[in-house]
Scaffold this active site. Structure first.
Site, short mmCIF file in Angstrom:
data_model
loop_
_atom_site.label_atom_id
_atom_site.label_comp_id
_atom_site.label_asym_id
_atom_site.label_seq_id
_atom_site.Cartn_x
_atom_site.Cartn_y
_atom_site.Cartn_z
N HIS A 152 -34.02 -8.43 26.74
CA HIS A 152 -34.48 -7.07 26.96
C HIS A 152 -35.76 -7.07 27.79
O HIS A 152 -36.80 -7.53 27.34
CB HIS A 152 -34.71 -6.41 25.60
CG HIS A 152 -35.06 -4.97 25.65
ND1 HIS A 152 -36.23 -4.47 25.13
CD2 HIS A 152 -34.38 -3.91 26.14
CE1 HIS A 152 -36.26 -3.16 25.30
NE2 HIS A 152 -35.15 -2.79 25.91
N HIS B 40 -40.77 -0.16 32.96
CA HIS B 40 -40.25 0.63 31.84
C HIS B 40 -40.98 1.94 31.63
O HIS B 40 -40.37 2.99 31.53
CB HIS B 40 -40.32 -0.19 30.54
CG HIS B 40 -39.86 0.56 29.34
ND1 HIS B 40 -40.72 1.34 28.57
CD2 HIS B 40 -38.64 0.67 28.76
CE1 HIS B 40 -40.04 1.89 27.59
NE2 HIS B 40 -38.78 1.51 27.66
#
Length: 276
Positions: free
Chosen positions: A18, A60
């Site tokens: 991730h 992100h």
């Protein structure tokens, strides 16, 4: 060579890091991707957003404050302004000077190393411009389509990209259980489904596989990097870890995803699967 995201039932399972190997390296950076590859894995989830001058970068958060030495919001900054920042030193001095990646750079790296990328679109505003820029980029590097699944919580957004680039494969996030779960994801033209344990049911996983979809179980990171499955054992009061391992053994999951590859590998080993 095209990357095959469908691996369930073969004795193998993808250990999907991730944002790269983000427990050991600064997230969403080349060192994190290289670290994941060196750890023996072959799929990575990354996040993308668009700058003020329409460059698509790998990041992100909406702002740069958490993961750089700067301040400001990605959508209000130019690529040159982002490129001047350090995206590694916040994690550890050894990564000082790490630069933000353009999506183009990440795609070319993935193609060169035969890595499958799950590319999560984070765009909130200027959506039409984002769709156009991303579609143009994917058409400019057509072989990249063989190495990615485009992911979003916003199914509408990624379907707008698919309208322009029909060949792109979509992975949709499901954080609820609908009356007809399979119909819901097929209506979003999903090729793959990302799900989390609290809303997962084995009947849905079986339905996904019977419909020819791939599946990705995302395990969110917990405080002090506690093993997520053990956290769920405590939260729900029963053997969640054993249930997940059973799904893996039964060929219902193609990818398991977490920040910590070592934790993912422990699950694969316990399930008797080769984690790659």
């Amino acid at each position: 060579m095209s990357f095959n995201f469908y691996i369930a039932g073969t004795g193998k399972i993808y250990l999907n890091s991730h944002r790269g190997y983000s427990t050991l390296f600064p997230e969403n950076t080349l060192p994190a991707f290289q670290g994941a590859l060196k750890a023996g894995t072959s799929t990575i989830e990354i996040d993308i957003a668009m700058t003020a001058d329409n460059q698509i970068v790998v990041i992100h958060d909406p702002s740069v404050e958490r993961t750089s030495n700067g301040q400001g919001y990605v959508e209000l900054m130019t690529y040159a302004e982002l490129a001047a920042l350090d995206f590694g030193g916040w994690f550890s001095p050894e990564f000082e000077g790490t630069k933000i990646l353009l999506l183009t750079e990440a795609l070319l790296w993935a193609m060169e190393n035969n890595v499958g990328l799950v590319v999560e679109a984070k765009q909130r505003r200027r959506r039409d411009a984002f769709v156009l820029e991303l579609s143009t980029l994917l058409k400019r590097i057509p072989k990249a389509l063989d190495h990615i699944q485009l992911l979003a919580f916003d199914h509408v957004l990624i379907n707008q990209v698919k309208k322009r680039v029909p060949e792109v494969n979509l992975q949709v996030v499901t954080l609820a259980r609908y009356n007809n779960q399979l119909s819901a994801v097929l209506n979003s033209r999903a090729d793959c489904v990302c799900f989390e344990y609290p809303n997962a049911h084995v009947e849905d996983l079986v339905a996904y596989k019977e419909a020819g979809l791939c599946t990705r179980l995302y395990l969110p990171t917990k405080e002090n990097n506690e093993d997520t499955t053990l956290f769920f054992n405590r939260q729900f009061g029963y053997d969640v870890r054993g249930e997940i391992i059973g799904w893996m053994r039964d060929g219902l999951i193609d990818m398991i995803s977490h920040d910590d590859i070592a934790m993912l590998r422990s699950l694969a080993d316990e399930a008797g699967l080769e984690g790659i």
